[in-house]
Design a protein around this motif. Structure first.
Motif, PDB file in Angstrom:
ATOM      1  N   ASN A   1       0.725  -1.668  -0.147  1.00  0.00           N
ATOM      2  CA  ASN A   1      -0.098   0.164  -0.010  1.00  0.00           C
ATOM      3  C   ASN A   1       1.050   1.218  -0.121  1.00  0.00           C
ATOM      4  N   LEU A   2       1.002   1.897  -1.283  1.00  0.00           N
ATOM      5  CA  LEU A   2       1.717   2.963  -1.463  1.00  0.00           C
ATOM      6  C   LEU A   2       0.668   4.508  -2.041  1.00  0.00           C
ATOM      7  N   LYS A   3      -0.197   3.977  -0.515  1.00  0.00           N
ATOM      8  CA  LYS A   3      -1.331   5.213  -1.547  1.00  0.00           C
ATOM      9  C   LYS A   3      -1.143   6.588  -0.843  1.00  0.00           C
ATOM     10  N   LYS A   4      -1.384   7.389  -1.615  1.00  0.00           N
ATOM     11  CA  LYS A   4      -0.546   9.152  -0.514  1.00  0.00           C
ATOM     12  C   LYS A   4       0.816   9.197  -0.653  1.00  0.00           C
ATOM     13  N   CYS A   5       1.442   8.544  -1.074  1.00  0.00           N
ATOM     14  CA  CYS A   5       2.646   8.180  -0.726  1.00  0.00           C
ATOM     15  C   CYS A   5       3.418   9.622  -1.604  1.00  0.00           C
ATOM     16  N   ILE A   6       4.512  10.611  -1.691  1.00  0.00           N
ATOM     17  CA  ILE A   6       5.554  11.269  -1.893  1.00  0.00           C
ATOM     18  C   ILE A   6       6.971  10.225  -2.481  1.00  0.00           C
ATOM     19  N   MET A   7       6.803  10.554  -3.649  1.00  0.00           N
ATOM     20  CA  MET A   7       8.005   9.663  -4.726  1.00  0.00           C
ATOM     21  C   MET A   7       8.667  10.009  -5.822  1.00  0.00           C
ATOM     22  N   LEU A   8       8.735  12.006  -5.576  1.00  0.00           N
ATOM     23  CA  LEU A   8       9.702  12.014  -6.524  1.00  0.00           C
ATOM     24  C   LEU A   8      10.854  11.609  -5.968  1.00  0.00           C
ATOM     25  N   LYS A   9      11.552  11.967  -7.805  1.00  0.00           N
ATOM     26  CA  LYS A   9      12.457  11.267  -8.010  1.00  0.00           C
ATOM     27  C   LYS A   9      12.963   9.635  -6.990  1.00  0.00           C
ATOM     28  N   ALA A  10      11.945   8.945  -7.379  1.00  0.00           N
ATOM     29  CA  ALA A  10      12.093   7.453  -6.980  1.00  0.00           C
ATOM     30  C   ALA A  10      12.824   6.924  -7.662  1.00  0.00           C
ATOM     31  N   ASP A  11      13.363   5.826  -7.540  1.00  0.00           N
ATOM     32  CA  ASP A  11      13.660   4.550  -8.620  1.00  0.00           C
ATOM     33  C   ASP A  11      13.362   3.313  -8.550  1.00  0.00           C
ATOM     34  N   LEU A  12      11.955   3.433  -9.233  1.00  0.00           N
ATOM     35  CA  LEU A  12      11.312   1.845  -9.640  1.00  0.00           C
ATOM     36  C   LEU A  12      11.814   0.807 -10.385  1.00  0.00           C
ATOM     37  N   THR A  13      13.138   1.079 -10.780  1.00  0.00           N
ATOM     38  CA  THR A  13      13.297  -0.070 -11.243  1.00  0.00           C
ATOM     39  C   THR A  13      13.236  -1.405 -11.568  1.00  0.00           C
ATOM     40  N   ASN A  14      12.910  -2.215 -12.357  1.00  0.00           N
ATOM     41  CA  ASN A  14      12.677  -3.286 -11.740  1.00  0.00           C
ATOM     42  C   ASN A  14      11.986  -3.971 -10.635  1.00  0.00           C
ATOM     43  N   ALA A  15      11.152  -2.719 -10.365  1.00  0.00           N
ATOM     44  CA  ALA A  15      10.517  -3.260  -8.565  1.00  0.00           C
ATOM     45  C   ALA A  15       9.468  -4.386  -9.119  1.00  0.00           C
ATOM     46  N   LYS A  16       9.030  -4.773  -8.014  1.00  0.00           N
ATOM     47  CA  LYS A  16       7.930  -6.108  -8.758  1.00  0.00           C
ATOM     48  C   LYS A  16       6.982  -5.010  -7.839  1.00  0.00           C
ATOM     49  N   VAL A  17       5.328  -5.105  -8.314  1.00  0.00           N
ATOM     50  CA  VAL A  17       4.343  -3.646  -8.176  1.00  0.00           C
ATOM     51  C   VAL A  17       3.431  -4.842  -8.263  1.00  0.00           C
ATOM     52  N   GLU A  18       2.526  -5.611  -8.524  1.00  0.00           N
ATOM     53  CA  GLU A  18       1.622  -6.396  -9.003  1.00  0.00           C
ATOM     54  C   GLU A  18       1.082  -6.161  -7.868  1.00  0.00           C
ATOM     55  N   GLY A  19      -0.377  -5.630  -8.192  1.00  0.00           N
ATOM     56  CA  GLY A  19      -1.115  -5.859  -7.046  1.00  0.00           C
ATOM     57  C   GLY A  19      -1.046  -4.545  -6.459  1.00  0.00           C
ATOM     58  N   THR A  20       0.242  -3.586  -6.564  1.00  0.00           N
ATOM     59  CA  THR A  20       0.189  -2.141  -5.350  1.00  0.00           C
ATOM     60  C   THR A  20      -0.174  -1.317  -5.349  1.00  0.00           C
ATOM     61  N   ASN A  21      -1.133  -0.591  -4.485  1.00  0.00           N
ATOM     62  CA  ASN A  21      -1.554   0.300  -4.442  1.00  0.00           C
ATOM     63  C   ASN A  21      -1.218   1.814  -4.678  1.00  0.00           C
ATOM     64  N   PHE A  22      -1.416   2.467  -5.904  1.00  0.00           N
ATOM     65  CA  PHE A  22      -0.852   3.939  -5.792  1.00  0.00           C
ATOM     66  C   PHE A  22      -1.874   4.745  -6.374  1.00  0.00           C
ATOM     67  N   GLU A  23      -2.691   4.848  -5.077  1.00  0.00           N
ATOM     68  CA  GLU A  23      -3.575   5.785  -5.072  1.00  0.00           C
ATOM     69  C   GLU A  23      -2.805   7.204  -4.644  1.00  0.00           C
ATOM     70  N   ASN A  24      -3.643   7.973  -5.492  1.00  0.00           N
ATOM     71  CA  ASN A  24      -3.010   9.542  -4.918  1.00  0.00           C
ATOM     72  C   ASN A  24      -1.543   9.718  -4.445  1.00  0.00           C
ATOM     73  N   VAL A  25      -0.561   9.011  -5.209  1.00  0.00           N
ATOM     74  CA  VAL A  25       0.741   9.360  -5.097  1.00  0.00           C
ATOM     75  C   VAL A  25       1.198  10.604  -5.949  1.00  0.00           C
ATOM     76  N   LEU A  26       1.550  11.769  -5.608  1.00  0.00           N
ATOM     77  CA  LEU A  26       2.775  12.166  -5.573  1.00  0.00           C
ATOM     78  C   LEU A  26       3.980  11.999  -6.304  1.00  0.00           C
ATOM     79  N   GLY A  27       4.077  13.471  -7.568  1.00  0.00           N
ATOM     80  CA  GLY A  27       5.280  12.417  -8.521  1.00  0.00           C
ATOM     81  C   GLY A  27       6.437  11.872  -9.043  1.00  0.00           C
ATOM     82  N   LEU A  28       5.067  10.978  -9.683  1.00  0.00           N
ATOM     83  CA  LEU A  28       5.444   9.634 -11.057  1.00  0.00           C
ATOM     84  C   LEU A  28       5.668  10.565 -11.714  1.00  0.00           C
ATOM     85  N   THR A  29       6.910   9.945 -12.327  1.00  0.00           N
ATOM     86  CA  THR A  29       6.591  10.493 -14.214  1.00  0.00           C
ATOM     87  C   THR A  29       5.509   9.474 -14.858  1.00  0.00           C
TER      88      THR A  29
END
Length: 128
Positions: free
Chosen positions: A40-68
């Motif tokens: 659950n990453l809901k409402k996270c601030i992820m500006l400049k975060a590195d998600l390279t090759n992260a496993k994200v199946e089913g991961t909740n990104f609701e209202n996350v800020l900063g994603l390109t």
């Protein structure tokens, strides 16, 4: 770990499967190769975060800020859920500005409270 400040942290290869990171600060955090499956990453601030090759199946990104938009495309392709809409460059710049202000605000409030407290303590010790 919800509501945590994990800014600039290295969580490379971390197993965060089903972790609750809601409302956390993940500014410039490396999540390279991390397992975020069903997290659950809901409402996270992820500006400049590195998600390279992260496993994200089913991961909740609701209202996350900063994603390109490129990161959002990767998330959708890899079955993340509630991925925010793509933004224009101007919208992204405004979102980034808001995200940075949100990260600084709790610190500013904490520092102000500390100085208010220390000032009141000093006044009391002078009066005694």
């Amino acid at each position: 770990i919800a509501h945590s400040c994990l800014c600039n942290a290295s969580l490379k290869n971390a197993s965060l499967r089903e972790a609750d990171l809601e409302s956390s600060g993940l500014y410039s955090t490396s999540l390279k190769n991390a397992d975020l499956t069903n997290a659950n990453l809901k409402k996270c601030i992820m500006l400049k975060a590195d998600l390279t090759n992260a496993k994200v199946e089913g991961t909740n990104f609701e209202n996350v800020l900063g994603l390109t938009n490129e990161q959002k495309k990767y998330l959708r392709k890899n079955n993340a859920i509630n991925v925010p809409e793509d933004l224009t460059e101007e919208e992204f710049e405004e979102e980034a500005k808001i995200a940075k202000e949100m990260l600084q605000d709790p610190i500013t409030k904490c520092v102000k409270r500390f100085f208010k407290w220390i000032t009141s303590c000093c006044r009391r010790s002078h009066e005694e």
